[in-house]
Enzyme design. Sequence first.
Site, mmCIF file in Angstrom:
data_model
loop_
_atom_site.group_PDB
_atom_site.id
_atom_site.type_symbol
_atom_site.label_atom_id
_atom_site.label_comp_id
_atom_site.label_asym_id
_atom_site.label_seq_id
_atom_site.Cartn_x
_atom_site.Cartn_y
_atom_site.Cartn_z
ATOM 1 N N ASP A 157 -0.228 69.929 -108.015
ATOM 2 C CA ASP A 157 -1.400 70.807 -108.115
ATOM 3 C C ASP A 157 -2.715 70.024 -108.021
ATOM 4 O O ASP A 157 -2.712 68.800 -107.890
ATOM 5 C CB ASP A 157 -1.297 71.578 -109.445
ATOM 6 C CG ASP A 157 -1.805 73.005 -109.333
ATOM 7 O OD1 ASP A 157 -2.591 73.292 -108.409
ATOM 8 O OD2 ASP A 157 -1.436 73.830 -110.184
ATOM 9 N N ASP B 78 -4.480 81.231 -105.602
ATOM 10 C CA ASP B 78 -3.234 81.877 -106.044
ATOM 11 C C ASP B 78 -3.076 83.307 -105.533
ATOM 12 O O ASP B 78 -4.038 84.060 -105.423
ATOM 13 C CB ASP B 78 -3.190 81.916 -107.571
ATOM 14 C CG ASP B 78 -2.993 80.526 -108.151
ATOM 15 O OD1 ASP B 78 -3.015 79.548 -107.378
ATOM 16 O OD2 ASP B 78 -2.817 80.426 -109.375
HETATM 17 C C1 GLA Z 1 -2.410 76.680 -110.083
HETATM 18 C C2 GLA Z 1 -1.401 76.901 -108.950
HETATM 19 C C3 GLA Z 1 -0.380 77.935 -109.398
HETATM 20 C C4 GLA Z 1 0.323 77.469 -110.650
HETATM 21 C C5 GLA Z 1 -0.707 77.185 -111.747
HETATM 22 C C6 GLA Z 1 -0.075 76.531 -112.963
HETATM 23 O O1 GLA Z 1 -3.170 77.812 -110.294
HETATM 24 O O2 GLA Z 1 -2.051 77.297 -107.794
HETATM 25 O O3 GLA Z 1 0.547 78.182 -108.360
HETATM 26 O O4 GLA Z 1 1.068 76.314 -110.377
HETATM 27 O O5 GLA Z 1 -1.732 76.317 -111.278
HETATM 28 O O6 GLA Z 1 -0.990 76.285 -113.972
#
Ligand code: GLA
Length: 398
Positions: free
Chosen positions: A145, A200
Amino acid sequence: MVLLALSLLPAGILFAQKFDGLALTPPMGWNSWNKFGCDVNERLIRDVADVMVTSGMKDAGYRYVVIDDCWHGTRDSLGFIRPDPQRFPSGIKTLADYIHSKGLKFGIYSCAGDKTCGGHPGSRGHEYQDALVYAQWGVDYLKYDWCNTEGLNAVGAYTTMRDALFAAGRPVVFSLCEWGNNKPWEWAKGVGHLWRTTGDIANVFDGEVNHGSWSSWGVMKIVEMRKDIRGYAGPGHWNDPDMLEVGNGMSVSEDRAHFTLWCLMAAPLMAGNDVRSMGKETRDILTNREVIAVDQDSLGVQGFRYQAEDSLEVWVKPLVRGDWAVCFLNRSLNTRTVNFDWSKNVIVDDVAKRTLNTSAVAYSLRDLWKQRNLSTTGSAFRASIPSHDVVFIRLSPR
Ligand code: GLA
């Protein structure tokens, strides 16, 4: 002297690279985040692995069981990461062994920053140590991430982790989760096997969900945002429009359209629902092999939108042996009738250098969701499509 010194260096450091050949088709699996967020523990992950087998998901091609954020405990006095002792009392190696015993593969999550998005220890400054621990645990897939990375260079940070994984010696699929901020499609082909292209996903078909300082995006928003980067995807290196929301609350039509578009885009298929309690409709979507075959087609070409007229869209994807996948998508709120005259549409794919011209080649048609043969491209295709639904067809030369 220099030669002697070089020959003493481990090969992994001299010729660091990503592990080739691990994702010749888009990776398939399950990830905890979309449904469970931080609420992860070893019981859940074991149960999910069990159901991946009993539900037919493994047979349909799903392989990786990935724990997302919040599995972490603290680092030990030497800096080695440990799992949360309450959530994972048996340890990660035991869990990975269990998943492997089911014929599945095991994935985990970390972050390029010093803290993950959920506030747990990230890998910044610990990349080689973490990669070593993952190798000892039997990790096959790493989602990496991009939270808390102020001042970090994305190419450098992701390349460092790639090199660390390579040096650790265990083949790992490397999933970049950098949200498209630094256009990873332009530089990550040699770094990872898939890269997130947007922020996301949200569990809605269209529109966005505002979380204050950031938004998550509906299915169609994601599709629109990055429809022009298909030329960057191919075997071993995929655009990742984020994990699936199938089974998390959209209508069956919307789930079907979402899954179809992901297959059409040659997207990684990471289920994100509670597979333990999914109903038949969800399972039927996630395990339809003819639909999945479009995603997993070995040509590895990401499809594209050919036509958009008045909320009715036509998407196409060239496949092996001269086949094509064609998706008719109804984005409107009402049932619509599609009437598509093949002979009046010569579809040219500039990326794959393929042309669909039914005057030159006649095709037979198969409805992939209904798993039923239809007529041929000799007559116009007519169908009524409910709101936010699709008809998904495979064309094969006659
Ligand atoms: C980010 C990523 C998500 C998930 C969260 C976890 O937002 O894009 O897919 O992994 O972190 O905290």
